[in-house]
Design an enzyme around this catalytic site. Structure first.
Site, PDB file in Angstrom:
ATOM      1  N   ASP A   1       0.684  -1.246  -0.033  1.00 53.84           N
ATOM      2  CA  ASP A   1       0.094   0.033  -0.037  1.00 53.84           C
ATOM      3  C   ASP A   1       0.794   1.337  -0.024  1.00 53.84           C
ATOM      4  OD1 ASP A   1      -2.603   1.405   0.441  1.00 53.84           O
ATOM      5  OD2 ASP A   1      -1.590   1.999   2.279  1.00 53.84           O
TER       6      ASP A   1
ATOM      7  N   GLU B   1       1.070  -0.325  -5.141  1.00 54.09           N
ATOM      8  CA  GLU B   1       0.151   0.712  -5.395  1.00 54.09           C
ATOM      9  C   GLU B   1       1.184   1.974  -5.710  1.00 54.09           C
ATOM     10  OE1 GLU B   1      -3.682   3.146  -3.764  1.00 54.09           O
ATOM     11  OE2 GLU B   1      -1.807   2.549  -2.351  1.00 54.09           O
TER      12      GLU B   1
END
Length: 644
Positions: free
Chosen positions: A311, A362
């Site tokens: 993330d 990401e």
């Protein structure tokens, strides 16, 4: 980002004095709680915690009345404090850390395998004897590692996929219902939003306090193993969202763990993640890097996870992310070189120990070489293609009469489609916070929204790049995702939503079964434009070709509300096509406009485009034809209009 950024050779990675060195066999204690021997109904446990600045540390819990003097820990070197205690499985405990300035801090175990159900914040002892039965799956993953394969990820938040009277399903019930459902969609993997323990439901799991513990919201660690094992037995991989970019400021967590900044940077201005009200890990500290590395490897080893979606990588890569002022790196740039090195080391270690595991970033910027060999890049296997997502959704939100002015948003992503190994993400982030659900993003009246979304999904699944779709998108939930409530499953009783679900199932399984859509995504050999610049009529067409079989598919998408009787295409060679998917079929809640089941090229008298293929295009539709070469083609009369 400085355009001249280059990757330096990775150093040999040895940290013999690190308390968290992953999987290092040592005679000394390891951070966390580990059973030493069984004694009746209890176990003898060894506890250890890293607190190098503490004046003293003790173990506290229900077992000793939370008395800080009852179970003192001894300093054993390397910043570790350790003790032993006889406790049952599931016993609640914390560490009482005495700081040099006289404070007492009650901290959860950063390396605990299990945690108390929120709002409780204590850690729990845990061991189990779960028997894995996913050997066939794991062998297959090892055998196919590095080979071309389809990748369709169904992204799920476990707490809101389904509920029972407003209560969470546990891991076992989730597994039993989610596995066959995801498989019916054609998914190859299920990606779950973070399940590492976290105190606040509203964070969706992205503000973790337990980096080794599956959240107790949905059951025990053994229950989570059952979840993964069940998905594997159904032929589904499990990808876990993992969050090394930041952590929350909760008092029981990592913040000033032993009275001073320890896991976070000592510079408060740099430690603060102002956009999210959290703290950044000090990636220049070898102990902190090894803590995170040990966490990543723990999920892959202990829980048989098939990949990690890392993330907020963008927030890690730049010194000025979310900041007005920053100090340049030693090269004068804005890249965080410590984060770059950590991510490369992480990917190198994962590739070395778990060759089949997928590492997904990401990352939303143009940072160079995010995917590839860790010696020459950040080392991820895949990167989310945020540019494709933003451009394509912007096009779909454009009213039909204005789409010709936004045509480049459909075609421009091919300019960089092969620069990285991409995943096309329609994720949870795009259907919350007032952004609208996927069906609500579509412009037009009710029926047009459904038709346009079907055409858009066809565009996504036939475009170069792997696929990710967030739950609810498959049946076109109208309301934005709500983390505290179940998806609106009742919508399946309506023809429009039931038709959308049927279409996604058909499309997902078609994608998985057609190598032309996934086995050659490294360059232009697997993709060719047939119609790229018809902005006025909102039509695009292209072929996808399999590297292994040589088979080709023709994709024709009409993003206009007009019906085109004989839309002319000019393929590069004479072909005939058999229709294998029509998004406008009535069973998909389409209009049922006729589309030719068979099409074939004919020769025309134009030197640069000698072959013509006429197709009938229903409004807001996608057609996919399987192509075969033909040796001879009839000649069309010269009087026929050109182009159509």
């Amino acid at each position: 980002m400085s355009n001249g950024f280059t990757y330096e050779p990775l150093p040999a990675y040895f940290a013999p004095k690190s308390a968290f060195r992953p999987f290092t066999r040592s005679s000394g204690p390891r951070p966390g709680a580990f059973p030493l021997e069984k004694r009746g109904d209890n176990y003898r446990w060894q506890f250890a915690v890293w607190a190098p600045h503490a004046a003293s540390v003790s173990l506290v819990g229900d077992f000793n009345g939370w008395d800080a003097a009852a179970t003192p820990m001894r300093e054993v070197g390397n910043g570790l404090w350790a003790t032993e205690a006889e406790l049952p499985v599931g016993a609640i405990y914390k560490y009482c850390i005495h700081t040099p300035d006289g404070r007492k801090l009650l901290k959860a175990d950063p390396c605990a395998k299990y945690a108390e159900l929120r709002p409780g914040t204590a850690s729990r002892t845990w061991t189990d004897s779960f028997r894995w039965t996913d050997g066939d799956w794991r062998r297959k993953q090892t055998e196919t590692s590095g080979k071309p394969r389809p990748l369709f990820i169904y992204e799920v938040h476990l707490g809101s996929w389904r509920q029972d009277g407003g209560e969470f399903y546990n891991y076992r019930r989730l597994a039993d219902e989610l596995a066959p459902y995801a498989l019916s969609l054609g998914a190859t993997h299920v990606e779950i939003l973070p399940v590492a323990e976290h105190p606040l439901d509203m964070s969706w799991g992205y503000q973790c306090t337990g980096y080794f513990a599956p959240t107790s919201r949905y059951g025990t660690p053994e229950d989570f193993k059952y979840f993964v094992n069940t998905l594997h037995r159904h032929g589904l991989g499990v990808i876990l969202d993992w969050v090394p970019a930041h952590f929350p400021k909760d008092a029981h967590g990592l913040r000033q763990f032993d009275g001073v900044p320890l896991f976070e940077y000592g510079n408060e201005a740099y430690a603060e993640h102002r956009d999210w009200g959290t703290l950044r890990f000090d990636l220049g500290n070898v102990q902190v890097r090894d803590f995170l590395l040990a966490s990543a490897l723990h999920w892959l080893k202990e829980y048989h996870i098939d990949g990690l979606r890392v993330d907020a990588v963008s927030s890690m890569l730049y010194l000025d992310f979310g900041r007005d002022k920053f100090s340049p790196n030693r090269k004068g740039g804005r890249e965080d070189l410590e984060a770059v090195e950590f991510l490369r080391l992480l990917n190198r270690e994962v590739r070395r120990k778990f060759p089949h595991a997928l590492m997904i970033a990401e990352e939303a910027t143009a940072f160079p070489n995010v995917t590839g060999d860790p010696e020459e890049s950040l080392g991820f296997h895949y990167k989310w293609n945020m540019g494709w997502m933003h451009d394509s959704l912007a096009y779909m939100q454009t009213p039909a009469q204005e789409r010709k002015f936004a045509h480049a948003k459909l075609t421009f992503p091919l300019m960089y489609a092969f620069d990285e190994r991409f995943i096309l993400p329609l994720s949870h982030d795009e259907c919350v916070h007032g952004k609208k659900s996927f069906i609500e993003k579509m412009s037009g009246a009710y029926e047009e929204k459904f038709a346009l979304l079907r055409a858009y999904y066809a565009y996504m699944f036939t475009h170069p790049g792997k696929k990710l779709l967030f739950m609810g998108g498959e049946f076109a939930q109208f309301i934005e995702w709500r983390y505290a409530e179940s998806l609106d499953w009742f919508l399946e009783q309506y023809d429009s939503h039931r038709g959308m679900l049927a279409f996604v199932k058909t499309l997902g399984n078609l994608y998985k079964s057609e190598p032309a859509l996934w086995d050659d995504e490294a360059g232009w050999a697997g993709f060719s434009w047939v119609q790229v610049d018809d902005a006025d009529r909102n039509v695009i067409a292209y072929t996808r070709t399999s590297r292994e079989t040589g088979e080709s598919l023709l994709v024709v998408i009409n993003f206009s509300t007009s019906f085109y009787q004989n839309y002319r295409l000019h393929p590069a060679k004479p072909v005939q096509g058999t229709l294998i998917l029509n998004s406008d079929r009535k069973e998909f809640y389409g209009s049922g406009y006729p589309a030719a089941e068979q099409v074939q090229t004919k020769r025309v008298h134009y030197p640069n485009t000698p072959w013509a293929l006429d197709v009938t295009l229903p409004p807001l539709s996608a057609l996919i034809y399987r192509l075969e070469d033909v040796e001879n083609a009839a000649v069309l009369p010269e009087t026929l209009a050109y182009p159509a």
